[in-house]
Design a protein around this motif. Sequence first.
Motif, PDB file in Angstrom:
ATOM      1  N   LEU A   1      20.334   9.357   8.943  1.00 32.41           N
ATOM      2  CA  LEU A   1      19.715   8.781   7.758  1.00 32.41           C
ATOM      3  C   LEU A   1      19.000   7.467   8.047  1.00 32.41           C
ATOM      4  CD1 LEU A   1      19.259   8.890   4.697  1.00 32.41           C
ATOM      5  CD2 LEU A   1      21.445   7.721   4.417  1.00 32.41           C
ATOM      6  N   TYR A   2      19.742   6.479   8.546  1.00 25.32           N
ATOM      7  CA  TYR A   2      19.140   5.151   8.713  1.00 25.32           C
ATOM      8  C   TYR A   2      18.005   5.137   9.750  1.00 25.32           C
ATOM      9  CZ  TYR A   2      22.831   3.157   5.841  1.00 25.32           C
ATOM     10  OH  TYR A   2      23.662   2.867   4.794  1.00 25.32           O
ATOM     11  N   PRO A   3      18.207   5.698  10.933  1.00 23.85           N
ATOM     12  CA  PRO A   3      17.098   5.674  11.903  1.00 23.85           C
ATOM     13  C   PRO A   3      15.841   6.372  11.384  1.00 23.85           C
ATOM     14  CG  PRO A   3      19.130   6.297  12.997  1.00 23.85           C
ATOM     15  CD  PRO A   3      19.427   6.268  11.530  1.00 23.85           C
ATOM     16  N   VAL A   4      16.007   7.514  10.703  1.00 25.90           N
ATOM     17  CA  VAL A   4      14.826   8.237  10.223  1.00 25.90           C
ATOM     18  C   VAL A   4      14.110   7.406   9.151  1.00 25.90           C
ATOM     19  CG1 VAL A   4      14.135  10.219   8.817  1.00 25.90           C
ATOM     20  CG2 VAL A   4      15.565  10.576  10.807  1.00 25.90           C
ATOM     21  N   LEU A   5      14.866   6.892   8.203  1.00 25.99           N
ATOM     22  CA  LEU A   5      14.235   6.114   7.134  1.00 25.99           C
ATOM     23  C   LEU A   5      13.537   4.875   7.701  1.00 25.99           C
ATOM     24  CD1 LEU A   5      16.903   6.166   4.252  1.00 25.99           C
ATOM     25  CD2 LEU A   5      14.801   7.488   4.427  1.00 25.99           C
ATOM     26  N   ILE A   6      14.231   4.177   8.581  1.00 30.09           N
ATOM     27  CA  ILE A   6      13.662   2.939   9.108  1.00 30.09           C
ATOM     28  C   ILE A   6      12.452   3.227   9.984  1.00 30.09           C
ATOM     29  CG2 ILE A   6      14.130   0.978  10.641  1.00 30.09           C
ATOM     30  CD1 ILE A   6      17.025   1.065   9.523  1.00 30.09           C
ATOM     31  N   ALA A   7      12.559   4.263  10.828  1.00 27.43           N
ATOM     32  CA  ALA A   7      11.438   4.579  11.717  1.00 27.43           C
ATOM     33  C   ALA A   7      10.187   4.927  10.913  1.00 27.43           C
ATOM     34  CB  ALA A   7      11.810   5.738  12.649  1.00 27.43           C
ATOM     35  N   LEU A   8      10.359   5.758   9.892  1.00 23.58           N
ATOM     36  CA  LEU A   8       9.191   6.126   9.090  1.00 23.58           C
ATOM     37  C   LEU A   8       8.686   4.937   8.283  1.00 23.58           C
ATOM     38  CD1 LEU A   8       9.974   9.752   7.853  1.00 23.58           C
ATOM     39  CD2 LEU A   8       8.170   9.014   9.404  1.00 23.58           C
ATOM     40  N   LEU A   9       9.611   4.135   7.791  1.00 25.41           N
ATOM     41  CA  LEU A   9       9.207   2.949   7.032  1.00 25.41           C
ATOM     42  C   LEU A   9       8.383   2.007   7.913  1.00 25.41           C
ATOM     43  CD1 LEU A   9       9.525   1.498   4.304  1.00 25.41           C
ATOM     44  CD2 LEU A   9      11.522   0.350   5.264  1.00 25.41           C
ATOM     45  N   VAL A  10       8.847   1.804   9.130  1.00 24.40           N
ATOM     46  CA  VAL A  10       8.114   0.947  10.069  1.00 24.40           C
ATOM     47  C   VAL A  10       6.724   1.525  10.328  1.00 24.40           C
ATOM     48  CG1 VAL A  10       8.029   0.214  12.487  1.00 24.40           C
ATOM     49  CG2 VAL A  10      10.120  -0.098  11.168  1.00 24.40           C
ATOM     50  N   PHE A  11       6.657   2.841  10.521  1.00 24.50           N
ATOM     51  CA  PHE A  11       5.364   3.478  10.766  1.00 24.50           C
ATOM     52  C   PHE A  11       4.425   3.262   9.582  1.00 24.50           C
ATOM     53  CE2 PHE A  11       2.624   6.563  12.828  1.00 24.50           C
ATOM     54  CZ  PHE A  11       1.884   7.068  11.775  1.00 24.50           C
ATOM     55  N   ILE A  12       4.949   3.499   8.372  1.00 25.58           N
ATOM     56  CA  ILE A  12       4.108   3.395   7.175  1.00 25.58           C
ATOM     57  C   ILE A  12       3.632   1.956   6.989  1.00 25.58           C
ATOM     58  CG2 ILE A  12       4.180   3.505   4.644  1.00 25.58           C
ATOM     59  CD1 ILE A  12       6.158   5.910   5.059  1.00 25.58           C
ATOM     60  N   ILE A  13       4.524   1.006   7.152  1.00 26.00           N
ATOM     61  CA  ILE A  13       4.137  -0.395   6.960  1.00 26.00           C
ATOM     62  C   ILE A  13       3.141  -0.826   8.032  1.00 26.00           C
ATOM     63  CG2 ILE A  13       4.983  -2.779   7.019  1.00 26.00           C
ATOM     64  CD1 ILE A  13       7.532  -1.779   5.665  1.00 26.00           C
ATOM     65  N   ALA A  14       3.400  -0.418   9.285  1.00 26.81           N
ATOM     66  CA  ALA A  14       2.492  -0.808  10.370  1.00 26.81           C
ATOM     67  C   ALA A  14       1.103  -0.216  10.152  1.00 26.81           C
ATOM     68  CB  ALA A  14       3.063  -0.352  11.715  1.00 26.81           C
ATOM     69  N   ALA A  15       1.047   1.078   9.822  1.00 27.03           N
ATOM     70  CA  ALA A  15      -0.254   1.709   9.612  1.00 27.03           C
ATOM     71  C   ALA A  15      -0.961   1.100   8.404  1.00 27.03           C
ATOM     72  CB  ALA A  15      -0.086   3.221   9.418  1.00 27.03           C
ATOM     73  N   SER A  16      -0.199   0.807   7.370  1.00 25.59           N
ATOM     74  CA  SER A  16      -0.808   0.195   6.179  1.00 25.59           C
ATOM     75  C   SER A  16      -1.327  -1.203   6.500  1.00 25.59           C
ATOM     76  CB  SER A  16       0.210   0.125   5.036  1.00 25.59           C
ATOM     77  OG  SER A  16       0.653   1.425   4.685  1.00 25.59           O
ATOM     78  N   ALA A  17      -0.593  -1.920   7.328  1.00 31.08           N
ATOM     79  CA  ALA A  17      -1.035  -3.270   7.711  1.00 31.08           C
ATOM     80  C   ALA A  17      -2.335  -3.196   8.504  1.00 31.08           C
ATOM     81  CB  ALA A  17       0.052  -3.962   8.537  1.00 31.08           C
ATOM     82  N   VAL A  18      -2.411  -2.254   9.417  1.00 33.79           N
ATOM     83  CA  VAL A  18      -3.651  -2.078  10.198  1.00 33.79           C
ATOM     84  C   VAL A  18      -4.789  -1.697   9.259  1.00 33.79           C
ATOM     85  CG1 VAL A  18      -4.785  -0.578  11.892  1.00 33.79           C
ATOM     86  CG2 VAL A  18      -2.491  -1.455  12.349  1.00 33.79           C
ATOM     87  N   ALA A  19      -4.491  -0.810   8.313  1.00 27.97           N
ATOM     88  CA  ALA A  19      -5.527  -0.391   7.359  1.00 27.97           C
ATOM     89  C   ALA A  19      -6.014  -1.587   6.549  1.00 27.97           C
ATOM     90  CB  ALA A  19      -4.973   0.686   6.430  1.00 27.97           C
ATOM     91  N   TYR A  20      -5.089  -2.380   6.071  1.00 26.80           N
ATOM     92  CA  TYR A  20      -5.447  -3.564   5.282  1.00 26.80           C
ATOM     93  C   TYR A  20      -6.296  -4.508   6.107  1.00 26.80           C
ATOM     94  CZ  TYR A  20      -4.925  -7.796   2.502  1.00 26.80           C
ATOM     95  OH  TYR A  20      -5.185  -8.917   1.770  1.00 26.80           O
ATOM     96  N   TYR A  21      -5.895  -4.789   7.319  1.00 27.34           N
ATOM     97  CA  TYR A  21      -6.637  -5.697   8.193  1.00 27.34           C
ATOM     98  C   TYR A  21      -8.053  -5.178   8.429  1.00 27.34           C
ATOM     99  CZ  TYR A  21      -8.085  -7.997  12.511  1.00 27.34           C
ATOM    100  OH  TYR A  21      -8.800  -8.686  13.475  1.00 27.34           O
ATOM    101  N   ARG A  22      -8.156  -3.919   8.722  1.00 27.57           N
ATOM    102  CA  ARG A  22      -9.481  -3.356   9.027  1.00 27.57           C
ATOM    103  C   ARG A  22     -10.375  -3.350   7.782  1.00 27.57           C
ATOM    104  NH1 ARG A  22      -9.840   1.971  12.308  1.00 27.57           N
ATOM    105  NH2 ARG A  22     -11.805   0.990  12.882  1.00 27.57           N
ATOM    106  N   ARG A  23      -9.778  -3.103   6.628  1.00 28.40           N
ATOM    107  CA  ARG A  23     -10.582  -3.120   5.405  1.00 28.40           C
ATOM    108  C   ARG A  23     -11.073  -4.531   5.118  1.00 28.40           C
ATOM    109  NH1 ARG A  23      -7.272   0.563   0.985  1.00 28.40           N
ATOM    110  NH2 ARG A  23      -7.329   2.527   2.139  1.00 28.40           N
ATOM    111  N   ARG A  24     -10.206  -5.521   5.317  1.00 32.75           N
ATOM    112  CA  ARG A  24     -10.592  -6.896   5.000  1.00 32.75           C
ATOM    113  C   ARG A  24     -11.736  -7.357   5.891  1.00 32.75           C
ATOM    114  NH1 ARG A  24      -9.198  -7.632   0.189  1.00 32.75           N
ATOM    115  NH2 ARG A  24      -9.660  -9.829   0.382  1.00 32.75           N
ATOM    116  N   ARG A  25     -11.830  -6.768   7.068  1.00 33.09           N
ATOM    117  CA  ARG A  25     -12.909  -7.173   7.980  1.00 33.09           C
ATOM    118  C   ARG A  25     -14.254  -6.603   7.551  1.00 33.09           C
ATOM    119  NH1 ARG A  25     -11.776  -6.523  14.167  1.00 33.09           N
ATOM    120  NH2 ARG A  25     -13.761  -7.612  14.127  1.00 33.09           N
ATOM    121  N   LEU A  26     -14.216  -5.650   6.615  1.00 36.71           N
ATOM    122  CA  LEU A  26     -15.460  -5.051   6.154  1.00 36.71           C
ATOM    123  C   LEU A  26     -15.947  -5.786   4.910  1.00 36.71           C
ATOM    124  CD1 LEU A  26     -14.351  -1.305   6.430  1.00 36.71           C
ATOM    125  CD2 LEU A  26     -16.035  -2.442   7.891  1.00 36.71           C
TER     126      LEU A  26
END
Lengths: 276, 484
Positions: free
Chosen positions: A86-111
């Motif tokens: 439970l915990y590793p799966v939730l945390i791993a996916l959460l980290v992935f989602i937050i990291a990808a969203s952060a990259v998306a946000y950064y890249r959008r702000r540069r436009l």
Amino acid sequence: MDLLAVVVVSLVLVPLAVFCGGSPASLVLGLIFALFSPGYSLVAAIFPKRDDLDIVRRLALGFGLSIVVVPLVGVVLNFTPWGISLYPVLIALLVFIIAASAVAYYRRRRLPPEGRFEPRFRFSLSGFRGRQHLWDKVLLILLVVVIIGAIGTLVYVARPPDTGEAFTEFYMLGPEGRADDYPDVIVLGEEATVTLGIVNHQQEIADYHIRIVIGEQDVGGVATITLAHEEEWEQPVSFAPTEVGEAQKVEFQLYWGSESKAYHTLDLWVDVVGSQ
Amino acid sequence: MSRASLIKAILLVAIIALAFFMALYPRLDYPYPLHVDEWMHLGHTTQVLNTGHLNYPNPFHGGQWEVEGHPETGYYIWFGTSLLATGSSWLVLARLMPALVLGIIALVAYAWGRKRGFGLEAAFFATFIHTTIRFLGPAFLVPVTLGLVFFPLCLILLEKMEKDWRPLPLVVVSLASLFLIHGTTAVAVGFVLVIYLLFYLVLSKSPFRQTLPSLTCILLIPFSGLVIFLWNRAFVLREIQNIMNAEKIPLPAIPIPLPQLGYIMIALAVIGFGFLIARGGWRNYALLVPTVILLFFVQFYRQWFEVGPDILYERGWLYVMLLVAFIAGYGLSQLRQLGLDFFKRWRWGALPVYVALAVVVVFALVLRMDGYAKEDYYHVVNTPTYHDFKWIGEELPQDSVVLLNPYVGWSLVPISGGQYVYTAQAYPWGVEEAIEIDQFFRAGAPDTEYIRERNANVLYSPFPLNNPDLVEVREGVYILREGS
């Protein structure tokens, strides 16, 4: 806004899954978390521009790429000390989602603002009540009805149907209420105890009684037990053999209603020895 | 939102609701998974979650040997993650997921087809993919159902890749993930993508620089299979050997499933084939040619050469049905456009066209449902058996080994939550040992040594047993006395 929604849903889901797993809220948010959020945040990170992809393709790729991401995350977790739980799966996916969203946000702000993808959902009742064409209002209402209908269809067909099968569960546990320590050697004159259980699935109120028989002789039993549909009964029941002998078959006979023939019978083989 | 967009949104949501219904139709009156494959995959997922790893004791052979590098491990991770994230019981998700997956297939088909003007039609006919006991299909929660999403998904990425490098790693990674979910589907998707890319490279007039991502993709697609090779080399080599095996293997006949789709859809697919040829263009050929090749492969190659594992042809029909659905959608969209062009000078010109479309759609659906209703689906367990297995899981130690009637063997593991099942191989493959166990039960299980040799401590028998070393703790459930 879309990235914020994806991250917030994911953050809300984690404690829900841990503390309220199985609730309707965790079911809905958990499905979004597993089936949509990883893929959507990945698409957002790779395609930050408005004209990269339209909203329909982003949503479609969000679902599709989530199916891609989740197994790969699981394979990686398999090689870690934490494994797939439970915990590793939730945390791993959460980290992935937050990291990808952060990259998306950064890249959008540069436009420039007009170039970045930022979905907007605008709905105002005043506009709806205003001079909007009647057909548009009808279509909007129809859309809402169809969405509710689709959700209703899913809920209706997904709920497990009642098969209507009528039966009774009858089981035997040891004296401590566990499936062990069943009596096998009994001293003549002493009582042995087992725990008997009944669960009524007869779709109606049912009366039961139990006979405990060795050979033709009653050695114990339980008088009328009345149970409502889906009601359970479980109690220790004692019996006392009356003759010495090896490999005596103790029959626990369950009778339902006024039937003269046993509905279920459970057998227990015991050796009855004389007292010292 | 424009009026046209609103109408399309309404129709799309209605099609997705139809997908939910179609996926769950075979079990409207039955609460449990239908096919033994569903139970088997649920059992493996249960073990992955119980052990937390992808190598685990095989729950279907008494835990006596390890499952290492299961070729469909990606599917177990996907479903296991859904169970963990929702906290729901597997019984709830086993019902919900086929509906959601078919809804996703319809949505992704729409997203791909809309750029070419047949999104709604492609989505609509994608819900028609038939489910049979032999081929499986979207009504069953099995890896190949999940794999069907990858056809329209990868086609969307390829279209984007015509002018952009960014989808390239997504395509390769998607295929790699699919190889861990269902290798046969990955091979089929890879085949369709290669054909698509070849037509793009050869027939489109794009400048060379623009075609570099697509050219690179063709070269990388075979490497996406490396992941399954590294994951389980022995399995891959064995499957390649089976495919290349030139010995004639007598295979049982496979009934063609296309009539169950309804003759209106088949007619529209034929019309779609005609339009694809007539209109020409590399995009049309890229859809037409792999469909024809796959159709030829599943129908004729097998009959003429009788080689290879049957699963190639059985699952191949699912891919054919999906591609035929797209082509039927294209055919319907072309008829729609012809009608609109013909009537465009009339004041209410569009009305007869859309009325005709509605009639065609309704009758296509009626014929499809008629074909669907004629399909027989067996039931592995009934409600009393379900409660028996649940009780075994709740009351007996988790490392119990259960010797039981092979037919229901697959279903014990997920229902009980992880007891081991000794069935050698479960019914209906009828392995000798499974038949032997059935005869053992019929004889009353008199030989305690036979039970001990199989490390079993629990028996689940449809026949009354008569062995003093056994305690009948529930109807049909016997435990071996300790020390006997």
